[in-house]
Design a protein around this motif. Sequence first.
Motif, PDB file in Angstrom:
ATOM      1  N   ASP A   1       0.882  -1.202  -0.197  1.00 39.17           N
ATOM      2  CA  ASP A   1       0.000   0.106   0.104  1.00 39.17           C
ATOM      3  C   ASP A   1       0.908   1.214   0.060  1.00 39.17           C
ATOM      4  N   GLY A   2       1.979   1.057  -0.786  1.00 38.95           N
ATOM      5  CA  GLY A   2       2.769   2.581  -1.102  1.00 38.95           C
ATOM      6  C   GLY A   2       3.446   3.128   0.180  1.00 38.95           C
ATOM      7  N   VAL A   3       3.988   4.362  -0.254  1.00 35.88           N
ATOM      8  CA  VAL A   3       4.688   4.823   0.772  1.00 35.88           C
ATOM      9  C   VAL A   3       3.801   5.517   1.937  1.00 35.88           C
ATOM     10  N   TYR A   4       2.560   5.622   1.913  1.00 34.92           N
ATOM     11  CA  TYR A   4       1.747   5.935   2.923  1.00 34.92           C
ATOM     12  C   TYR A   4       1.197   4.747   3.851  1.00 34.92           C
ATOM     13  N   SER A   5       1.807   3.673   3.770  1.00 37.80           N
ATOM     14  CA  SER A   5       1.321   2.235   4.025  1.00 37.80           C
ATOM     15  C   SER A   5       0.640   2.193   5.456  1.00 37.80           C
ATOM     16  N   ASP A   6      -0.625   1.624   5.433  1.00 35.77           N
ATOM     17  CA  ASP A   6      -1.051   1.497   6.832  1.00 35.77           C
ATOM     18  C   ASP A   6      -0.498   0.320   7.499  1.00 35.77           C
ATOM     19  N   VAL A   7      -0.344  -0.834   6.542  1.00 37.69           N
ATOM     20  CA  VAL A   7       0.211  -1.973   7.321  1.00 37.69           C
ATOM     21  C   VAL A   7       1.643  -1.872   7.807  1.00 37.69           C
ATOM     22  N   ARG A   8       2.591  -0.964   6.896  1.00 32.85           N
ATOM     23  CA  ARG A   8       3.887  -0.536   7.431  1.00 32.85           C
ATOM     24  C   ARG A   8       3.738   0.272   8.913  1.00 32.85           C
ATOM     25  N   ALA A   9       2.808   1.165   8.889  1.00 30.89           N
ATOM     26  CA  ALA A   9       2.562   1.733  10.491  1.00 30.89           C
ATOM     27  C   ALA A   9       2.190   0.650  11.522  1.00 30.89           C
ATOM     28  N   ALA A  10       1.506  -0.239  11.160  1.00 33.40           N
ATOM     29  CA  ALA A  10       0.919  -1.106  12.160  1.00 33.40           C
ATOM     30  C   ALA A  10       2.525  -2.073  12.435  1.00 33.40           C
ATOM     31  N   LEU A  11       3.100  -2.496  11.524  1.00 29.83           N
ATOM     32  CA  LEU A  11       4.190  -3.256  11.693  1.00 29.83           C
ATOM     33  C   LEU A  11       5.475  -2.734  12.136  1.00 29.83           C
ATOM     34  N   ALA A  12       5.772  -1.431  12.032  1.00 29.41           N
ATOM     35  CA  ALA A  12       6.916  -0.951  12.377  1.00 29.41           C
ATOM     36  C   ALA A  12       6.485   0.635  12.798  1.00 29.41           C
ATOM     37  N   PRO A  13       6.103   0.737  13.954  1.00 24.63           N
ATOM     38  CA  PRO A  13       5.318   2.082  14.094  1.00 24.63           C
ATOM     39  C   PRO A  13       6.592   3.204  14.432  1.00 24.63           C
ATOM     40  N   GLY A  14       6.183   4.500  13.924  1.00 28.31           N
ATOM     41  CA  GLY A  14       7.238   5.535  13.797  1.00 28.31           C
ATOM     42  C   GLY A  14       7.854   5.457  12.564  1.00 28.31           C
ATOM     43  N   SER A  15       7.477   4.798  11.489  1.00 32.04           N
ATOM     44  CA  SER A  15       7.991   4.498  10.169  1.00 32.04           C
ATOM     45  C   SER A  15       7.183   5.354   9.050  1.00 32.04           C
ATOM     46  N   ALA A  16       6.700   6.452   9.340  1.00 35.70           N
ATOM     47  CA  ALA A  16       6.065   7.213   8.383  1.00 35.70           C
ATOM     48  C   ALA A  16       6.949   7.838   7.411  1.00 35.70           C
ATOM     49  N   ALA A  17       6.638   7.812   6.252  1.00 37.20           N
ATOM     50  CA  ALA A  17       7.304   8.423   5.213  1.00 37.20           C
ATOM     51  C   ALA A  17       7.901   9.864   5.415  1.00 37.20           C
ATOM     52  N   VAL A  18       8.747  10.263   4.932  1.00 34.44           N
ATOM     53  CA  VAL A  18       9.404  11.725   5.126  1.00 34.44           C
ATOM     54  C   VAL A  18       9.698  12.158   3.799  1.00 34.44           C
TER      55      VAL A  18
END
Length: 366
Positions: free
Chosen positions: A149-166
């Motif tokens: 789900d791309g650079v703004y991934s909701d899955v990434r946010a749950a898997l690695a908190p604090g990993s928002a795109a910069v």
Amino acid sequence: MTRTVIVGAGLVGLTTAAALRLIGHEVTVLEHAPRVRAAGAGISLWPNALREFDAIGVGAEVRGMGSAVDAWFYDATGRPIRAAGYDPAAYQLLMVPRAGLNDLLADAVGRHRIRLGTHVTGFTEHDPHVDVHLAGGARLRADLLIGADGVYSDVRAALAPGSAAVEHVGHYAWRAVLPSGAERPEGTMVTIGPGRTRGGYTRVARGQTMWWVGQFDAGELVGGKRDRALRRARNVAASGWHDELLEMIAATPEDTILENQIMLVPELPQWTTDRVALIGDAAHGLSPHIAAGGALGIEDVGVLRAELAAGPDTATALARYEHTRRARFARVREHATAIEFADGAAESAERYAAFSQWMLTTAPTG
């Protein structure tokens, strides 16, 4: 049969769904948007990506919808430049319209397997399954969850908190697709100008031309999107070179111009767990100046498919996938930085040829 949920109906998500169906997975694709859509105008596909499209049975159709490019670099006066000593394949790619490619892939997956208007808010991992959390409180049970789900991934946010795109601070890109006109059919793929600006145009399909402009230090953005793109395009249009680029931009309706602050995904502490994996931009969103992010994301798909097919279990396969791809992207980032800070057209051509030849000669073939 492995029940796999894939979040994101973009290029990588749909390719993943088609690829995992080949090895017996029962796939469901969840897409937040109300329709299958494509962010962007055209995409560069290299042989490493085309191999995976061949594997899922759409390679001939992808080649048929695209436009082959034999790329050159140019300086701002139009002088063509190529680095010596590289295989001609380092300059040869296929440009494809993103919207048409996404439609093709959606049909290959089967549109009944794509759930639109579905927002994933997180997941809970159990033994031996994962619950995918949906907006509104519903849950969907799966054996494997893939975040595409791309650079703004909701899955990434749950898997690695604090990993928002910069933000890649100061780095902006503008692009659009127009009906082809009297511009040179061979295009001006990458022209390097002053002010850390680059741009050009290329055919992306029969009768369609994409123009693009990017600047690493764009400064203050003043005026509308068209004016902002034209201001940067003049940096790659010295001495009458590229008048047609300026004319194309001036003729583009404002509401069809894509303007993007470039966002990057920071290096992550992990891409996978025992039953969850990130893929494509969700794992390693890169700057588009290397013109290979899509192709490298499709490489991810081939590696993930091969590792899951090899077993012996999902957790082991995902760990191997992560180990292999993280090592490759460490090198990709080195090349991307070298290209970004190249001094002028000649050095840009040299560094890009080194990258593309490395990418192609070291790409997985399984």
